[in-house]
Scaffold this motif. Structure first.
Motif, mmCIF file in Angstrom:
data_model
loop_
_atom_site.group_PDB
_atom_site.id
_atom_site.type_symbol
_atom_site.label_atom_id
_atom_site.label_comp_id
_atom_site.label_asym_id
_atom_site.label_seq_id
_atom_site.Cartn_x
_atom_site.Cartn_y
_atom_site.Cartn_z
ATOM 1 N N ASP A 7 0.821 -1.213 0.000
ATOM 2 C CA ASP A 7 0.000 0.000 0.000
ATOM 3 C C ASP A 7 0.858 1.268 0.000
ATOM 4 O O ASP A 7 0.489 2.279 -0.556
ATOM 5 N N TYR A 8 2.030 1.199 0.596
ATOM 6 C CA TYR A 8 2.865 2.385 0.809
ATOM 7 C C TYR A 8 4.248 2.283 0.179
ATOM 8 O O TYR A 8 5.047 3.217 0.259
ATOM 9 N N LEU A 9 4.559 1.156 -0.469
ATOM 10 C CA LEU A 9 5.910 0.927 -0.980
ATOM 11 C C LEU A 9 5.867 0.061 -2.230
ATOM 12 O O LEU A 9 5.198 -0.968 -2.260
ATOM 13 N N GLN A 10 6.614 0.501 -3.244
ATOM 14 C CA GLN A 10 6.796 -0.302 -4.457
ATOM 15 C C GLN A 10 8.275 -0.701 -4.535
ATOM 16 O O GLN A 10 9.150 0.140 -4.349
ATOM 17 N N ILE A 11 8.510 -1.970 -4.806
ATOM 18 C CA ILE A 11 9.879 -2.466 -4.953
ATOM 19 C C ILE A 11 9.962 -3.176 -6.300
ATOM 20 O O ILE A 11 9.184 -4.088 -6.579
ATOM 21 N N THR A 12 10.892 -2.735 -7.125
ATOM 22 C CA THR A 12 11.072 -3.331 -8.445
ATOM 23 C C THR A 12 12.515 -3.785 -8.587
ATOM 24 O O THR A 12 13.444 -3.016 -8.320
ATOM 25 N N LEU A 13 12.688 -5.020 -8.983
ATOM 26 C CA LEU A 13 14.015 -5.582 -9.208
ATOM 27 C C LEU A 13 14.237 -5.711 -10.714
ATOM 28 O O LEU A 13 13.462 -6.371 -11.412
ATOM 29 N N TYR A 14 15.259 -5.041 -11.198
ATOM 30 C CA TYR A 14 15.662 -5.129 -12.608
ATOM 31 C C TYR A 14 16.877 -6.053 -12.672
ATOM 32 O O TYR A 14 18.020 -5.604 -12.575
ATOM 33 N N ILE A 66 12.626 -4.365 1.788
ATOM 34 C CA ILE A 66 13.695 -3.919 0.887
ATOM 35 C C ILE A 66 14.976 -4.706 1.167
ATOM 36 O O ILE A 66 15.641 -5.188 0.240
ATOM 37 N N LEU A 67 15.323 -4.844 2.437
ATOM 38 C CA LEU A 67 16.539 -5.569 2.802
ATOM 39 C C LEU A 67 16.496 -7.011 2.296
ATOM 40 O O LEU A 67 17.488 -7.513 1.756
ATOM 41 N N ARG A 68 15.352 -7.664 2.434
ATOM 42 C CA ARG A 68 15.221 -9.047 1.926
ATOM 43 C C ARG A 68 15.466 -9.101 0.417
ATOM 44 O O ARG A 68 16.134 -10.016 -0.070
ATOM 45 N N ARG A 69 14.958 -8.128 -0.296
ATOM 46 C CA ARG A 69 15.163 -8.106 -1.751
ATOM 47 C C ARG A 69 16.620 -7.793 -2.100
ATOM 48 O O ARG A 69 17.171 -8.360 -3.035
ATOM 49 N N ILE A 93 22.670 -8.199 -6.766
ATOM 50 C CA ILE A 93 22.102 -6.868 -6.695
ATOM 51 C C ILE A 93 23.240 -5.932 -6.276
ATOM 52 O O ILE A 93 23.761 -6.041 -5.167
ATOM 53 N N TYR A 94 23.634 -5.048 -7.187
ATOM 54 C CA TYR A 94 24.783 -4.186 -6.936
ATOM 55 C C TYR A 94 24.427 -2.704 -6.833
ATOM 56 O O TYR A 94 25.251 -1.900 -6.405
ATOM 57 N N TYR A 95 23.199 -2.361 -7.230
ATOM 58 C CA TYR A 95 22.782 -0.961 -7.236
ATOM 59 C C TYR A 95 21.397 -0.843 -6.609
ATOM 60 O O TYR A 95 20.525 -1.673 -6.853
ATOM 61 N N TRP A 96 21.221 0.218 -5.826
ATOM 62 C CA TRP A 96 19.927 0.443 -5.181
ATOM 63 C C TRP A 96 19.545 1.906 -5.358
ATOM 64 O O TRP A 96 20.310 2.808 -4.982
ATOM 65 N N ILE A 97 18.374 2.119 -5.934
ATOM 66 C CA ILE A 97 17.782 3.447 -5.991
ATOM 67 C C ILE A 97 16.685 3.466 -4.939
ATOM 68 O O ILE A 97 15.706 2.722 -5.030
ATOM 69 N N SER A 98 16.861 4.313 -3.939
ATOM 70 C CA SER A 98 15.931 4.408 -2.825
ATOM 71 C C SER A 98 15.191 5.747 -2.916
ATOM 72 O O SER A 98 15.755 6.796 -2.607
ATOM 73 N N ASP A 99 13.944 5.694 -3.371
ATOM 74 C CA ASP A 99 13.156 6.911 -3.568
ATOM 75 C C ASP A 99 12.311 7.176 -2.323
ATOM 76 O O ASP A 99 11.288 6.540 -2.097
ATOM 77 N N CYS A 100 12.771 8.126 -1.522
ATOM 78 C CA CYS A 100 12.110 8.483 -0.258
ATOM 79 C C CYS A 100 11.472 9.867 -0.326
ATOM 80 O O CYS A 100 11.233 10.500 0.707
ATOM 81 N N GLY A 101 11.195 10.324 -1.523
ATOM 82 C CA GLY A 101 10.672 11.666 -1.716
ATOM 83 C C GLY A 101 9.353 11.942 -1.016
ATOM 84 O O GLY A 101 9.059 13.085 -0.675
ATOM 85 N N LYS A 102 8.561 10.915 -0.760
ATOM 86 C CA LYS A 102 7.262 11.102 -0.100
ATOM 87 C C LYS A 102 7.348 11.024 1.423
ATOM 88 O O LYS A 102 6.386 11.326 2.107
ATOM 89 N N LEU A 103 8.498 10.615 1.945
ATOM 90 C CA LEU A 103 8.645 10.517 3.400
ATOM 91 C C LEU A 103 8.968 11.892 3.971
ATOM 92 O O LEU A 103 9.732 12.654 3.382
#
Length: 138
Positions: free
Chosen positions: A7-14, A40-43, A49-59
């Motif tokens: 409901d509050y978080l989207q996680i996408t793995l490329y 997120i940590l589990r993913r 997985i070598y790169y992480w984009i963490s979009d916290c703009g709504k927090l």
């Protein structure tokens, strides 16, 4: 590509680019924040997985309790993941940027954190810093 939508978080793995993209879709409670970070940590703990984009703009910001929790519970686990770069997208609140810088500095000091970390105001700038082009994630 695989997705997890809460409901509050989207996680996408490329997988093809070894990138995890997490995006908070609204401000959250403490319980939602901690549950989301654990997801997120589990993913991130998946192989390659070598790169992480963490979009916290709504927090709206991290409470002192959540800052302490991140350093005590999450930072050690994050340091065991072979991340090369973390791109953090924040909002326009300068205080939030300073808080995140402080957390990263303490993580480096306490746990010998090795990944490159940079903060951004836009998704496009974050993707560019990672060395990719936005069209790769369409």
């Amino acid at each position: 590509m695989s997705k997890t939508n809460l409901d509050y978080l989207q996680i996408t793995l490329y997988e093809e680019n070894n990138i995890l993209y997490s995006k908070w879709t609204r401000d959250v409670t403490q319980d939602e924040y901690r549950a989301g970070i654990k997801q997120i940590l589990r993913r991130l703990q998946q192989p390659h997985i070598y790169y992480w984009i963490s979009d916290c703009g709504k927090l709206t910001g991290l409470t002192i309790l959540n800052q302490q929790w991140l350093l005590r519970e999450i930072a050690p686990a994050l340091c065991s993941i072979p991340l090369k770069k973390i791109a953090h997208i924040g909002n326009d609140d300068v205080f939030s940027f300073l808080v995140m810088d402080n957390i990263v500095q303490k993580t480096i000091e306490l746990y010998d954190f090795q990944a490159d970390f940079m903060q951004f105001k836009t998704y496009e700038a974050a993707v560019h810093w990672l060395g990719f082009h936005q069209s790769q994630f369409a």
